[in-house]
Motif scaffolding. Structure first.
Motif, mmCIF file in Angstrom:
data_model
loop_
_atom_site.group_PDB
_atom_site.id
_atom_site.type_symbol
_atom_site.label_atom_id
_atom_site.label_comp_id
_atom_site.label_asym_id
_atom_site.label_seq_id
_atom_site.Cartn_x
_atom_site.Cartn_y
_atom_site.Cartn_z
ATOM 1 N N ILE A 179 -3.527 -0.264 11.032
ATOM 2 C CA ILE A 179 -3.869 -1.257 10.008
ATOM 3 C C ILE A 179 -3.950 -2.645 10.629
ATOM 4 O O ILE A 179 -4.903 -3.394 10.394
ATOM 5 N N ASN A 180 -2.975 -2.982 11.442
ATOM 6 C CA ASN A 180 -2.968 -4.269 12.131
ATOM 7 C C ASN A 180 -4.227 -4.426 12.982
ATOM 8 O O ASN A 180 -4.900 -5.462 12.932
ATOM 9 N N ASP A 181 -4.560 -3.411 13.756
ATOM 10 C CA ASP A 181 -5.746 -3.464 14.618
ATOM 11 C C ASP A 181 -7.022 -3.626 13.805
ATOM 12 O O ASP A 181 -7.894 -4.429 14.153
ATOM 13 N N TYR A 182 -7.154 -2.870 12.700
ATOM 14 C CA TYR A 182 -8.368 -2.952 11.894
ATOM 15 C C TYR A 182 -8.526 -4.356 11.308
ATOM 16 O O TYR A 182 -9.604 -4.952 11.397
ATOM 17 N N ILE A 183 -7.468 -4.868 10.711
ATOM 18 C CA ILE A 183 -7.555 -6.190 10.087
ATOM 19 C C ILE A 183 -7.851 -7.255 11.140
ATOM 20 O O ILE A 183 -8.729 -8.103 10.947
ATOM 21 N N THR A 184 -7.154 -7.214 12.264
ATOM 22 C CA THR A 184 -7.356 -8.191 13.327
ATOM 23 C C THR A 184 -8.795 -8.176 13.839
ATOM 24 O O THR A 184 -9.379 -9.235 14.098
ATOM 25 N N ASN A 185 -9.373 -7.001 13.959
ATOM 26 C CA ASN A 185 -10.715 -6.880 14.528
ATOM 27 C C ASN A 185 -11.851 -7.016 13.528
ATOM 28 O O ASN A 185 -13.004 -7.208 13.943
ATOM 29 N N LEU A 224 -8.511 -6.649 0.338
ATOM 30 C CA LEU A 224 -8.128 -5.762 -0.762
ATOM 31 C C LEU A 224 -8.959 -4.485 -0.757
ATOM 32 O O LEU A 224 -8.430 -3.391 -0.980
ATOM 33 N N GLU A 225 -10.246 -4.605 -0.493
ATOM 34 C CA GLU A 225 -11.111 -3.426 -0.450
ATOM 35 C C GLU A 225 -10.680 -2.475 0.667
ATOM 36 O O GLU A 225 -10.585 -1.261 0.462
ATOM 37 N N TYR A 226 -10.398 -3.024 1.841
ATOM 38 C CA TYR A 226 -9.939 -2.188 2.949
ATOM 39 C C TYR A 226 -8.611 -1.504 2.596
ATOM 40 O O TYR A 226 -8.464 -0.288 2.766
ATOM 41 N N CYS A 227 -7.657 -2.265 2.120
ATOM 42 C CA CYS A 227 -6.341 -1.705 1.802
ATOM 43 C C CYS A 227 -6.437 -0.636 0.712
ATOM 44 O O CYS A 227 -5.748 0.382 0.783
ATOM 45 N N ALA A 228 -7.293 -0.842 -0.273
ATOM 46 C CA ALA A 228 -7.473 0.144 -1.335
ATOM 47 C C ALA A 228 -8.057 1.443 -0.795
ATOM 48 O O ALA A 228 -7.826 2.511 -1.365
ATOM 49 N N SER A 229 -8.768 1.373 0.318
ATOM 50 C CA SER A 229 -9.322 2.594 0.922
ATOM 51 C C SER A 229 -8.238 3.437 1.589
ATOM 52 O O SER A 229 -8.459 4.608 1.896
ATOM 53 N N LEU A 230 -7.061 2.843 1.792
ATOM 54 C CA LEU A 230 -5.963 3.543 2.470
ATOM 55 C C LEU A 230 -4.999 4.227 1.511
ATOM 56 O O LEU A 230 -4.246 5.105 1.916
ATOM 57 N N GLY A 231 -4.985 3.782 0.255
ATOM 58 C CA GLY A 231 -4.043 4.330 -0.716
ATOM 59 C C GLY A 231 -4.007 3.451 -1.945
ATOM 60 O O GLY A 231 -4.903 2.647 -2.183
ATOM 61 N N ASP A 232 -2.950 3.594 -2.720
ATOM 62 C CA ASP A 232 -2.776 2.778 -3.921
ATOM 63 C C ASP A 232 -2.243 1.411 -3.519
ATOM 64 O O ASP A 232 -1.255 1.316 -2.788
ATOM 65 N N ILE A 262 0.865 -1.183 0.000
ATOM 66 C CA ILE A 262 0.000 0.000 0.000
ATOM 67 C C ILE A 262 0.898 1.229 0.000
ATOM 68 O O ILE A 262 1.786 1.348 0.843
ATOM 69 N N ASP A 263 0.679 2.128 -0.939
ATOM 70 C CA ASP A 263 1.324 3.440 -0.925
ATOM 71 C C ASP A 263 0.268 4.459 -0.522
ATOM 72 O O ASP A 263 -0.822 4.490 -1.100
ATOM 73 N N GLY A 264 0.586 5.276 0.465
ATOM 74 C CA GLY A 264 -0.364 6.283 0.931
ATOM 75 C C GLY A 264 0.343 7.343 1.743
ATOM 76 O O GLY A 264 1.560 7.495 1.678
ATOM 77 N N GLN A 265 -0.436 8.053 2.530
ATOM 78 C CA GLN A 265 0.104 9.099 3.399
ATOM 79 C C GLN A 265 -0.377 8.848 4.819
ATOM 80 O O GLN A 265 -1.521 8.437 5.038
ATOM 81 N N ASN A 266 0.500 9.064 5.765
ATOM 82 C CA ASN A 266 0.176 8.902 7.179
ATOM 83 C C ASN A 266 -0.351 7.513 7.512
ATOM 84 O O ASN A 266 -1.276 7.365 8.308
ATOM 85 N N LEU A 267 0.228 6.493 6.875
ATOM 86 C CA LEU A 267 -0.164 5.116 7.167
ATOM 87 C C LEU A 267 0.396 4.711 8.525
ATOM 88 O O LEU A 267 1.465 5.153 8.931
ATOM 89 N N SER A 268 -0.333 3.858 9.224
ATOM 90 C CA SER A 268 0.081 3.400 10.541
ATOM 91 C C SER A 268 0.028 1.875 10.600
ATOM 92 O O SER A 268 -1.045 1.289 10.439
ATOM 93 N N VAL A 305 3.801 -4.264 7.925
ATOM 94 C CA VAL A 305 5.067 -3.611 8.243
ATOM 95 C C VAL A 305 5.403 -2.550 7.208
ATOM 96 O O VAL A 305 5.062 -2.665 6.039
ATOM 97 N N GLY A 306 6.057 -1.499 7.673
ATOM 98 C CA GLY A 306 6.481 -0.445 6.763
ATOM 99 C C GLY A 306 6.628 0.871 7.486
ATOM 100 O O GLY A 306 6.995 0.918 8.661
ATOM 101 N N ASP A 307 6.291 1.933 6.765
ATOM 102 C CA ASP A 307 6.400 3.272 7.336
ATOM 103 C C ASP A 307 5.146 4.068 6.978
ATOM 104 O O ASP A 307 4.155 3.488 6.554
ATOM 105 N N GLU A 308 5.195 5.382 7.129
ATOM 106 C CA GLU A 308 4.009 6.216 6.911
ATOM 107 C C GLU A 308 3.586 6.308 5.451
ATOM 108 O O GLU A 308 2.487 6.745 5.152
ATOM 109 N N GLU A 309 4.449 5.879 4.526
ATOM 110 C CA GLU A 309 4.137 5.991 3.101
ATOM 111 C C GLU A 309 3.941 4.650 2.397
ATOM 112 O O GLU A 309 3.262 4.584 1.380
ATOM 113 N N THR A 310 4.548 3.579 2.922
ATOM 114 C CA THR A 310 4.429 2.266 2.289
ATOM 115 C C THR A 310 4.296 1.190 3.357
ATOM 116 O O THR A 310 5.094 1.130 4.284
#
Length: 83
Positions: free
Chosen positions: A22-28, A57-65, A12-18, A38-43
């Motif tokens: 992301i881990n919490d959302y997917i887990t829950n 995939l739908e969730y991840c696409a909502s976060l960026g490319d 996922i490429d985006g801005q201000n990614l956490s 794993v990554g940083d604020e952009e990838t």
């Protein structure tokens, strides 16, 4: 039999990614196991085993490319077939 059939991986490429958010959302919200986010604020690299890769995939696409998407059927692989 494999409990979670699809090994789903993507970037996922985006801005201000956490990673933590992301881990919490997917887990829950998405049933599965073996989650890595794993990554940083952009990838962020995602690896997750699930029966509903389209939800991930739908969730991840909502976060960026999203790109470098790989969805492999591990049940077919365990039977000696191409996943």
């Amino acid at each position: 039999m494999i409990e979670y059939r699809f090994d789903t991986q993507l970037l996922i490429d985006g801005q201000n990614l956490s990673e933590d958010a992301i881990n919490d959302y997917i887990t829950n919200n998405i049933e599965g196991d073996c989650l890595l986010a794993v990554g940083d604020e952009e990838t962020i690299k995602i690896h997750f085993h699930t029966n509903t890769p389209w939800v991930l995939l739908e969730y991840c696409a909502s976060l960026g490319d999203i790109y470098d998407v790989v969805v492999e059927n591990m049940e077919r692989q365990s039977n000696g077939l191409q996943g």
